[in-house]
Enzyme design. Structure first.
Site, PDB file in Angstrom:
ATOM      1  N   ILE A 107       0.896  -1.166   0.000  1.00 25.31           N
ATOM      2  CA  ILE A 107       0.000   0.000   0.000  1.00 25.31           C
ATOM      3  C   ILE A 107       0.932   1.213   0.000  1.00 25.31           C
ATOM      4  O   ILE A 107       1.915   1.250   0.747  1.00 25.31           O
ATOM      5  CB  ILE A 107      -0.984   0.019   1.197  1.00 25.31           C
ATOM      6  CG1 ILE A 107      -1.865   1.285   1.163  1.00 25.31           C
ATOM      7  CG2 ILE A 107      -0.285  -0.112   2.543  1.00 25.31           C
ATOM      8  CD1 ILE A 107      -3.038   1.270   2.141  1.00 25.31           C
ATOM      9  N   SER A 108       0.644   2.178  -0.858  1.00 26.53           N
ATOM     10  CA  SER A 108       1.505   3.362  -0.950  1.00 26.53           C
ATOM     11  C   SER A 108       1.480   4.144   0.355  1.00 26.53           C
ATOM     12  O   SER A 108       0.533   4.060   1.132  1.00 26.53           O
ATOM     13  CB  SER A 108       1.022   4.275  -2.084  1.00 26.53           C
ATOM     14  OG  SER A 108       1.077   3.597  -3.305  1.00 26.53           O
ATOM     15  N   ALA A 109       2.523   4.939   0.553  1.00 27.94           N
ATOM     16  CA  ALA A 109       2.610   5.802   1.730  1.00 27.94           C
ATOM     17  C   ALA A 109       1.506   6.871   1.660  1.00 27.94           C
ATOM     18  O   ALA A 109       1.120   7.306   0.572  1.00 27.94           O
ATOM     19  CB  ALA A 109       3.974   6.478   1.777  1.00 27.94           C
TER      20      ALA A 109
END
Ligand code: SAH
Length: 273
Positions: A107-109
């Site tokens: 999951i992206s930051a």
């Protein structure tokens, strides 16, 4: 100078993650160190929405304070969609770092989610159509659906069927659940390099994995006046902003240096690229 979407630092490293923010001239990322909210979420927070919701709000406030988010609409949507519902149990939800979600994906930051939402904001107005390629946890698809509303359409395409199934469960627990039920939000298993022609053309396309080259079907499925945000490159990648002009021509600019997992075949991804 890259915002790392790939590596997952240990929890002890997470308090001062570098955050890419746009510099005033728009010529590249300015780095700053943000003291992030290093807190893990318990299962009860996932369900009660109590302290978890407050921590989600604090995370959004931090991103505002440090200049990553300036848009009111992006604040609203990131406060509405609780990130804790989208990360695997036991993963610190509100730390400004990418997190592993299995299947060699992340999951992206939060700062990357915020940056992409802000770049696409004008193309995520009520009634518009949005496509999220490599939708992973479904977090951004849920944000897009919330922004375009029940009269709009938000489509996630993800090539790992298990992630499609878990993203649907995540969305069902979130504030976007009614949009999923009502049919304006859907997530599909498929090769996102082909886009999703059924609901094209799109006002907004987000690609959550790095392409060696921009896939032509995605350009074709962009509406005149539409915008795509896509990381492009192999090891060194740029987050590119692709605007389709009203005459059908395309303008591309580099927003910032990034590092995402590759947009590839399912087999290559499962083998570890
Ligand atoms: N925006 C997502 C990012 C997930 S990481 C999130 O924040 O949750 C990138 C995702 O792209 C992974 O889930 C990976 O499985 C997916 N992906 C990679 N190549 C793909 C392809 N060709 N078609 C569809 N999904 C792809």
């Amino acid at each position: 100078m890259s915002s790392d979407n790939l590596a997952c630092p240990s929890t002890s490293d997470l308090r001062t993650q570098p955050v890419a923010a746009l510099d005033k001239e728009g010529i590249g990322p300015a780095m700053m160190s943000i003291p992030m909210i290093a807190c893990s979420t318990s299962l009860s927070e996932h369900h009660s929405g109590g302290s978890g919701t407050n921590k989600n709000k604090q995370m959004v406030e931090q991103l505002q304070r440090y200049g990553v988010i300036s848009s009111k609409k992006v604040v609203e949507v990131m406060e509405t969609i609780d990130r804790a519902l989208f990360v695997p149990d036991g993963t610190p939800a509100y730390v400004d770092s990418p997190m592993a979600i299995g299947y060699n994906a992340t999951i992206s930051a939060p700062h990357m989610h915020a940056t992409c939402l802000q770049l696409l904001e004008e193309n995520l107005q009520p009634g518009m159509h949005a496509l999220d390629v490599g939708s992973g946890t479904g977090y951004l698809t849920a944000c897009f659906a919330t922004m375009v509303g029940p009269q709009g359409r938000a489509i996630g395409v993800e090539h790992i069927p298990e992630l499609v199934a878990s993203s649907i469960k995540n969305i069902e627990k979130s504030a976007a659940a009614s949009l999923l039920k009502g049919g304006s939000l859907s997530v599909h298993a498929g090769d996102g390099r082909e886009g999703w022609p059924e609901h094209a053309p799109y006002d907004a396309i987000h690609v959550g994995a790095a392409a060696a080259e921009i896939p032509q079907p995605l350009i074709d499925q962009l509406k005149p006046g539409g915008r795509m945000v896509i990381p492009v490159g192999k090891i060194f990648q740029d987050l590119q902003v692709v605007d389709k002009n009203l005459d059908g021509s395309v303008s591309i600019r580099n927003e910032t240096a990034v590092r995402y997992v590759p947009l590839t075949s399912r087999d290559a991804q499962l083998k570890g690229y």
